[in-house]
Every structure is written in C-alpha cells, then in structure tokens.
Enzyme design. Structure first.
Site, PDB file in Angstrom:
ATOM      1  N   THR A  19       0.808  -1.236   0.000  1.00  0.00           N
ATOM      2  CA  THR A  19       0.000   0.000   0.000  1.00  0.00           C
ATOM      3  C   THR A  19       0.837   1.280   0.000  1.00  0.00           C
ATOM      4  O   THR A  19       0.316   2.340   0.316  1.00  0.00           O
ATOM      5  CB  THR A  19      -0.955   0.037   1.214  1.00  0.00           C
ATOM      6  N   TRP A  20       2.124   1.180  -0.316  1.00  0.00           N
ATOM      7  CA  TRP A  20       2.968   2.377  -0.360  1.00  0.00           C
ATOM      8  C   TRP A  20       2.372   3.341  -1.406  1.00  0.00           C
ATOM      9  O   TRP A  20       2.033   2.882  -2.521  1.00  0.00           O
ATOM     10  CB  TRP A  20       4.395   1.972  -0.745  1.00  0.00           C
ATOM     11  N   ASP A  48      -0.244  -4.838   3.818  1.00  0.00           N
ATOM     12  CA  ASP A  48       1.014  -4.293   4.342  1.00  0.00           C
ATOM     13  C   ASP A  48       0.997  -2.775   4.250  1.00  0.00           C
ATOM     14  O   ASP A  48       0.908  -2.213   3.156  1.00  0.00           O
ATOM     15  CB  ASP A  48       2.173  -4.843   3.500  1.00  0.00           C
ATOM     16  N   TYR A  53       4.207   5.554   5.333  1.00  0.00           N
ATOM     17  CA  TYR A  53       3.559   5.739   4.034  1.00  0.00           C
ATOM     18  C   TYR A  53       2.569   6.911   4.100  1.00  0.00           C
ATOM     19  O   TYR A  53       1.462   6.777   4.639  1.00  0.00           O
ATOM     20  CB  TYR A  53       2.842   4.462   3.571  1.00  0.00           C
ATOM     21  N   GLN A 161       8.751 -13.288  13.588  1.00  0.00           N
ATOM     22  CA  GLN A 161       8.086 -14.200  12.639  1.00  0.00           C
ATOM     23  C   GLN A 161       8.558 -14.021  11.201  1.00  0.00           C
ATOM     24  O   GLN A 161       8.556 -14.979  10.433  1.00  0.00           O
ATOM     25  CB  GLN A 161       6.565 -13.974  12.672  1.00  0.00           C
ATOM     26  N   GLY A 199       8.921  -2.562 -13.018  1.00  0.00           N
ATOM     27  CA  GLY A 199      10.103  -2.557 -13.888  1.00  0.00           C
ATOM     28  C   GLY A 199      11.011  -1.356 -13.679  1.00  0.00           C
ATOM     29  O   GLY A 199      12.123  -1.329 -14.191  1.00  0.00           O
ATOM     30  N   LEU A 201      12.751  -0.496 -11.185  1.00  0.00           N
ATOM     31  CA  LEU A 201      14.008  -0.828 -10.513  1.00  0.00           C
ATOM     32  C   LEU A 201      14.960  -1.559 -11.446  1.00  0.00           C
ATOM     33  O   LEU A 201      16.155  -1.616 -11.207  1.00  0.00           O
ATOM     34  CB  LEU A 201      13.743  -1.686  -9.267  1.00  0.00           C
TER      35      LEU A 201
END
Ligand SMILES: NC(=O)c1ccc[n+]([C@@H]2O[C@H](COP(=O)([O-])OP(=O)(O)OC[C@H]3O[C@@H](n4cnc5c(N)ncnc54)[C@H](OP(=O)(O)O)[C@@H]3O)[C@@H](O)[C@H]2O)c1
Length: 283
Positions: A19-20, A48, A53, A161, A199, A201
């Site tokens: 969710t950034w 997440d 964010y 975890q 893509g 990155l």
C-alpha cells in the site's frame, strides 16, 4: 489462495497487498479502495502498510478499505520507523497507527529498518506490546544477514516471525545467504517490490525476451510473470502494490500461473542468482 504457515502457527495468504503511496491523492481514493476490496474478496487478505507511508495516509485508506469486513478476516501489518522504535516512542507510534487503521490491534508489527536504538530495547518493547495484546506478532524488515544474526542472539528474538525484504526476479541476492538463514530459524520471508516497481528498478525485466515469450505463451503480461515467479517460491509471501482495479485483477490471476520446470530453468538462466553473497537491495 495458497497460504504460508508462520512459526507461531498462524496461516497467512501467500499473496498480500502492498500500500505504499496509496491514499496520497483524493482523486484516486475510490479506485484504490475498490482495488483493495477486490483483492481482499479474492483471498489476498494480508495488507502491508506503515506509519511512514504518507505519514498515515496509507493507514487511513486501509482503515476505510477494510471497514466492511470482519476484523479477524484480515491480517494487518504496519511498521514502526527506526526513530520511533524506542521505549519512549514505540507505543505512541503504534497507537497512532491503530487510530488511522480504526482498529485496536495489529496482526503484525514490523521494525521498518535497523536504526540506532539497541535491538534489545526494541525487541523488549515489541514483546511488551504483544503481551498487552496490541500486536499479535512482530517481525523485522530490511535486515541483512549480519542484522539478522545479531537479532537472533537477542532475548525474545525467537518470536520474530518474518523479515520483509526486497525480492524480485532481477534481485535474487537473498537466495544466497539470507533465505537459508531465515529457513534455519523458521523466519518467513515477505517479498516487497515483487514487480520491481513495475520494472522501474530494473528496466530490462519487462523487455526481456524470455519474460515476453513466457507472457505470450501464458496469455498474460510480463508483470504477471514477475509476480508468478516470486509466488512459485511456496514459502515466500509477495505483497505487490496497485491502486488500479485492472492491475489488481491481473495480480490475483497471477497467483494461478504455474510454470513448468523448463520455464523456471529458462528464467533461471536469464536472471541467475548471484554466485556470492551481495548486499541486500533496499528501497
Ligand atoms: N519494508 C519495506 O521497506 C518496503 C519497501 C518497499 C515496499 N514495501 C511494501 O511492498 C509493497 C510493494 O512494493 P512497491 O510498491 O515498492 O513495488 P511493486 O509492488 O513491485 O510495484 C508497484 C508498481 O507496480 C505497478 N503495478 C502493480 N500491479 C501491476 C500490474 N499488474 N501491471 C502493471 N503494473 C502494475 C503499480 O502501479 P499501479 O498502481 O498503476 O498498478 C506500481 O507502480 C509496497 O507497496 C509496500 O507495501 C516495503
């Protein structure tokens, strides 16, 4: 939806929702909420987010997106910034996240990346918050082998975890040393940037001939091939992010793509894992 079993016995979906940058713009809010709800209803019930964010805007959006569902049907992850991971600040950070998310507990709280606070102090605090019931479990993020080895010496670290790290077809360094360390200690890997940020990155991923041929053969997009490759690692959780309903549908479909061994070998040859340990990629 495939699941992954955490060492505490909790089963989580293998495909989750990143969710950034979501929640940053009022004009895209409705579609982002519709996309997240589509994902949740298709079984990608792990979400997440992080206090970082949009300074709570992502958490606020997630809070609204999950509001129609039973709280215990969602596995909610948020993260504390390194500067807030201290005895003095962590509970205030957590309370702020809970307020944005409109809930009274997190399923998992992650230490976003290693900062200056002694690990012993952060782990003690995470354990205290777990005992209080404000978090059901905790983990770390962006911990390389040396950080992870140090963590494993800390009292209480057996309750860690997960380690959430960057992993995609063009960045396979964790396979050399970190992933084996995780496996030896029953720490689950959560893969962020599974699409290499569409893509951005690594530009050659999307234009690569092997990926394009596989996409054609399966009748899917190169992005779906990237995601399906991460999901082919059955012990790894992937959390692609999209604010688009169309892309969310594609990402859910990608969970059903199965590669033959020949196809996996082709991808391996095009994007081999490094032969030697390399520093962890971070975004
Ligand atoms: N722990 C950490 O330090 C850390 C760091 C980075 C990320 N994360 C988490 O991991 C999540 C995923 O990483 P990320 O957001 O950096 O990168 P990502 O998921 O690899 O890529 C996101 C990009 O891909 C596009 N996209 C999504 N599905 C697509 C599809 N089917 N076809 C074409 N494009 C598609 C999205 O645009 P559209 O919205 O237009 O679809 C967005 O631009 C984050 O959102 C965050 O929750 C954690």
């Amino acid at each position: 939806m495939s699941t992954v079993l955490l060492k505490n016995g909790t089963s989580i979906p293998q495909l989750g929702l990143g969710t950034w940058y979501l929640g940053d713009s009022a004009s895209t809010r409705d579609e982002e909420i519709a996309a997240l709800r589509y994902g949740i209803e298709a079984g990608a019930t792990l979400i997440d987010t992080a206090e970082m964010y949009g300074n709570g805007r992502s958490e606020d959006l997630v809070g609204e997106a999950i509001s129609p569902y039973e709280r215990d049907s969602i596995f909610l992850i948020s993260k504390v910034l390194p500067s807030n991971a201290s005895r003095e600040r962590i509970e205030h950070s957590l309370d702020t996240s809970l307020r944005f998310l409109n809930t009274d507990y997190l399923d998992m709280y992650l230490y976003h990346w290693r900062g200056a606070v002694p690990l012993e102090e952060t782990v003690e605090e995470l354990e205290r918050l777990r005992a209080k019931g404000k978090i059901s479990s905790w983990g770390v993020s962006n911990f390389d082998c040396s950080d992870m080895s140090e963590l494993l010496e800390v009292r209480g670290s057996q309750h860690c975890q997960v380690n959430e790290v960057l992993y995609h077809l063009g960045s396979r360094g964790i396979e050399v040393d970190l992933q084996p360390l995780h496996a030896a200690n029953s720490v689950t890997t959560i893969a962020y940037c599974p699409l290499a940020q569409a893509g951005r990155l690594q530009h050659n991923l999307i234009t690569n001939k092997v990926i394009q041929t596989l996409a054609n053969d399966h009748g899917v997009t190169p992005f779906q091939i990237l995601l399906a490759w991460v999901l082919a690692h059955k012990d790894i959780v992937a959390i692609p992010r999209t604010g688009s309903l169309k892309h969310m549908k594609e990402n859910i479909e990608a969970a059903s793509i199965c590669f033959s061994q020949t196809e996996l070998d082709l991808l391996d040859s095009a994007f081999p894992r490094p032969r030697h340990p390399v520093p962890l990629d971070i975004q």
